[in-house]
Design a protein around this motif. Structure first.
Motif, PDB file in Angstrom:
ATOM      1  N   ILE A  63      27.063  -2.291 -42.107  1.00  0.00           N
ATOM      2  CA  ILE A  63      27.822  -1.412 -42.987  1.00  0.00           C
ATOM      3  C   ILE A  63      27.327  -1.477 -44.427  1.00  0.00           C
ATOM      4  O   ILE A  63      27.222  -0.460 -45.096  1.00  0.00           O
ATOM      5  N   MET A  64      26.973  -2.656 -44.906  1.00  0.00           N
ATOM      6  CA  MET A  64      26.539  -2.793 -46.302  1.00  0.00           C
ATOM      7  C   MET A  64      25.056  -2.474 -46.491  1.00  0.00           C
ATOM      8  O   MET A  64      24.614  -2.299 -47.623  1.00  0.00           O
ATOM      9  N   ARG A  65      24.293  -2.433 -45.420  1.00  0.00           N
ATOM     10  CA  ARG A  65      22.858  -2.092 -45.500  1.00  0.00           C
ATOM     11  C   ARG A  65      22.523  -1.148 -44.358  1.00  0.00           C
ATOM     12  O   ARG A  65      21.904  -1.526 -43.379  1.00  0.00           O
ATOM     13  N   MET A  66      22.909   0.107 -44.516  1.00  0.00           N
ATOM     14  CA  MET A  66      22.733   1.104 -43.454  1.00  0.00           C
ATOM     15  C   MET A  66      21.259   1.344 -43.119  1.00  0.00           C
ATOM     16  O   MET A  66      20.931   1.701 -41.999  1.00  0.00           O
ATOM     17  N   GLU A  67      20.364   1.146 -44.094  1.00  0.00           N
ATOM     18  CA  GLU A  67      18.938   1.405 -43.874  1.00  0.00           C
ATOM     19  C   GLU A  67      18.231   0.238 -43.197  1.00  0.00           C
ATOM     20  O   GLU A  67      17.052   0.343 -42.860  1.00  0.00           O
ATOM     21  N   TYR A  68      18.936  -0.879 -42.968  1.00  0.00           N
ATOM     22  CA  TYR A  68      18.335  -2.050 -42.330  1.00  0.00           C
ATOM     23  C   TYR A  68      18.260  -1.826 -40.827  1.00  0.00           C
ATOM     24  O   TYR A  68      19.210  -1.374 -40.202  1.00  0.00           O
ATOM     25  N   GLY A  69      17.136  -2.146 -40.228  1.00  0.00           N
ATOM     26  CA  GLY A  69      16.981  -2.048 -38.784  1.00  0.00           C
ATOM     27  C   GLY A  69      15.839  -1.128 -38.414  1.00  0.00           C
ATOM     28  O   GLY A  69      14.882  -0.959 -39.168  1.00  0.00           O
ATOM     29  N   ASN A  70      15.934  -0.546 -37.227  1.00  0.00           N
ATOM     30  CA  ASN A  70      14.895   0.358 -36.726  1.00  0.00           C
ATOM     31  C   ASN A  70      15.546   1.434 -35.879  1.00  0.00           C
ATOM     32  O   ASN A  70      16.737   1.376 -35.598  1.00  0.00           O
ATOM     33  N   ASP A  71      14.757   2.402 -35.470  1.00  0.00           N
ATOM     34  CA  ASP A  71      15.306   3.503 -34.682  1.00  0.00           C
ATOM     35  C   ASP A  71      14.658   3.613 -33.301  1.00  0.00           C
ATOM     36  O   ASP A  71      14.385   4.699 -32.812  1.00  0.00           O
ATOM     37  N   LEU A  72      14.445   2.481 -32.662  1.00  0.00           N
ATOM     38  CA  LEU A  72      13.835   2.500 -31.327  1.00  0.00           C
ATOM     39  C   LEU A  72      14.680   3.265 -30.316  1.00  0.00           C
ATOM     40  O   LEU A  72      14.144   3.918 -29.427  1.00  0.00           O
ATOM     41  N   MET A  73      15.984   3.215 -30.467  1.00  0.00           N
ATOM     42  CA  MET A  73      16.853   3.870 -29.486  1.00  0.00           C
ATOM     43  C   MET A  73      16.703   5.403 -29.511  1.00  0.00           C
ATOM     44  O   MET A  73      17.014   6.052 -28.527  1.00  0.00           O
ATOM     45  N   GLN A  74      16.236   5.972 -30.610  1.00  0.00           N
ATOM     46  CA  GLN A  74      16.067   7.424 -30.657  1.00  0.00           C
ATOM     47  C   GLN A  74      14.958   7.895 -29.719  1.00  0.00           C
ATOM     48  O   GLN A  74      14.883   9.063 -29.385  1.00  0.00           O
ATOM     49  N   HIS A  75      14.098   6.985 -29.297  1.00  0.00           N
ATOM     50  CA  HIS A  75      12.986   7.353 -28.428  1.00  0.00           C
ATOM     51  C   HIS A  75      13.343   7.290 -26.942  1.00  0.00           C
ATOM     52  O   HIS A  75      12.498   7.571 -26.099  1.00  0.00           O
ATOM     53  N   MET A  76      14.576   6.919 -26.650  1.00  0.00           N
ATOM     54  CA  MET A  76      14.986   6.859 -25.259  1.00  0.00           C
ATOM     55  C   MET A  76      14.876   8.239 -24.619  1.00  0.00           C
ATOM     56  O   MET A  76      15.191   9.247 -25.245  1.00  0.00           O
ATOM     57  N   PHE A  77      14.427   8.265 -23.424  1.00  0.00           N
ATOM     58  CA  PHE A  77      14.282   9.475 -22.609  1.00  0.00           C
ATOM     59  C   PHE A  77      13.169  10.400 -23.098  1.00  0.00           C
ATOM     60  O   PHE A  77      13.067  11.526 -22.632  1.00  0.00           O
ATOM     61  N   ASP A  78      12.332   9.952 -24.045  1.00  0.00           N
ATOM     62  CA  ASP A  78      11.166  10.744 -24.459  1.00  0.00           C
ATOM     63  C   ASP A  78      10.101  10.675 -23.369  1.00  0.00           C
ATOM     64  O   ASP A  78      10.107   9.779 -22.524  1.00  0.00           O
ATOM     65  N   ASN A  79       9.179  11.634 -23.403  1.00  0.00           N
ATOM     66  CA  ASN A  79       8.047  11.605 -22.484  1.00  0.00           C
ATOM     67  C   ASN A  79       7.142  10.434 -22.848  1.00  0.00           C
ATOM     68  O   ASN A  79       6.803  10.245 -24.018  1.00  0.00           O
ATOM     69  N   ILE A  80       6.755   9.679 -21.847  1.00  0.00           N
ATOM     70  CA  ILE A  80       5.938   8.498 -22.077  1.00  0.00           C
ATOM     71  C   ILE A  80       4.483   8.905 -22.168  1.00  0.00           C
ATOM     72  O   ILE A  80       3.952   9.571 -21.276  1.00  0.00           O
ATOM     73  N   GLY A  81       3.859   8.537 -23.265  1.00  0.00           N
ATOM     74  CA  GLY A  81       2.462   8.862 -23.482  1.00  0.00           C
ATOM     75  C   GLY A  81       2.026   8.367 -24.844  1.00  0.00           C
ATOM     76  O   GLY A  81       2.793   7.719 -25.573  1.00  0.00           O
ATOM     77  N   GLU A  82       0.807   8.668 -25.206  1.00  0.00           N
ATOM     78  CA  GLU A  82       0.259   8.179 -26.478  1.00  0.00           C
ATOM     79  C   GLU A  82       1.035   8.717 -27.682  1.00  0.00           C
ATOM     80  O   GLU A  82       1.147   8.047 -28.693  1.00  0.00           O
ATOM     81  N   GLY A  83       1.569   9.932 -27.573  1.00  0.00           N
ATOM     82  CA  GLY A  83       2.379  10.489 -28.661  1.00  0.00           C
ATOM     83  C   GLY A  83       3.618   9.641 -28.939  1.00  0.00           C
ATOM     84  O   GLY A  83       3.960   9.363 -30.090  1.00  0.00           O
ATOM     85  N   LEU A  84       4.301   9.225 -27.870  1.00  0.00           N
ATOM     86  CA  LEU A  84       5.474   8.355 -28.010  1.00  0.00           C
ATOM     87  C   LEU A  84       5.062   7.002 -28.569  1.00  0.00           C
ATOM     88  O   LEU A  84       5.740   6.455 -29.455  1.00  0.00           O
ATOM     89  N   PHE A  85       3.966   6.452 -28.068  1.00  0.00           N
ATOM     90  CA  PHE A  85       3.506   5.148 -28.552  1.00  0.00           C
ATOM     91  C   PHE A  85       3.245   5.196 -30.056  1.00  0.00           C
ATOM     92  O   PHE A  85       3.578   4.269 -30.782  1.00  0.00           O
ATOM     93  N   GLU A  86       2.645   6.284 -30.527  1.00  0.00           N
ATOM     94  CA  GLU A  86       2.354   6.420 -31.959  1.00  0.00           C
ATOM     95  C   GLU A  86       3.642   6.525 -32.774  1.00  0.00           C
ATOM     96  O   GLU A  86       3.745   5.959 -33.862  1.00  0.00           O
TER      97      GLU A  86
END
Length: 152
Positions: A63-86
């Motif tokens: 709550i006090m540091r909303m920008e802390y962390g990462n967004d790996l979960m946004q990639h769930m269900f994406d097509n798996i390939g070099e584009g996703l890896f990048e």
């Protein structure tokens, strides 16, 4: 490197996961200081534990540091390939760059499992800002099951 010098350069913090000791004696094991009270870690071990916490935290979880962390979960269900890896490489690099100034990312390697292609193995090769000693961090990401694995 001397532990006092290492502590001075890289800092000291609570060990992860947080543990408490009620014994009155002081010992040091693997960069972790055990005293009466909270267990502390310092030096390179503190940096690695800080990275593990960062990579295990999603944006907006703190709550006090909303920008802390990462967004790996946004990639769930994406097509798996070099584009996703990048996309994942860029996401992890930006997250580490913005939140862990003691670390310089050298290369991030992502591979999919041959048996279960939705399981991605992530290896982050990095060094600390003041030396060229290589360190590695391993993690898993399962695109199909919407899960991030344990970092070690």
């Amino acid at each position: 490197m001397n532990s006092d010098i290492s502590k001075g350069i890289y800092g000291q913090g609570w060990a992860f996961p947080p543990t408490f000791c009620i014994e009155g004696k002081e010992t040091t094991e693997n960069g972790v200081e055990v005293k009466s009270g909270v267990t502390l870690c310092s030096g390179v071990n503190d940096v690695q534990q800080s990275l593990i916490i960062l990579l295990s935290t999603q944006y907006y979880e703190r709550i006090m540091r909303m920008e802390y962390g990462n967004d790996l979960m946004q990639h769930m269900f994406d097509n798996i390939g070099e584009g996703l890896f990048e996309k994942i490489r860029k996401s992890l690099t930006v997250s580490i760059l913005n939140n862990e100034p003691r670390v310089v990312v050298d290369v991030i390697t992502i591979t999919s499992d041959r048996v279960t292609p939705s399981k991605l193995s992530i290896i982050i090769n990095y060094h600390l800002f003041d030396n060229n000693v290589l360190h590695r961090l391993y993690g898993m990401l399962d695109i199909k099951e919407n899960m991030t694995g344990v970092w070690r």
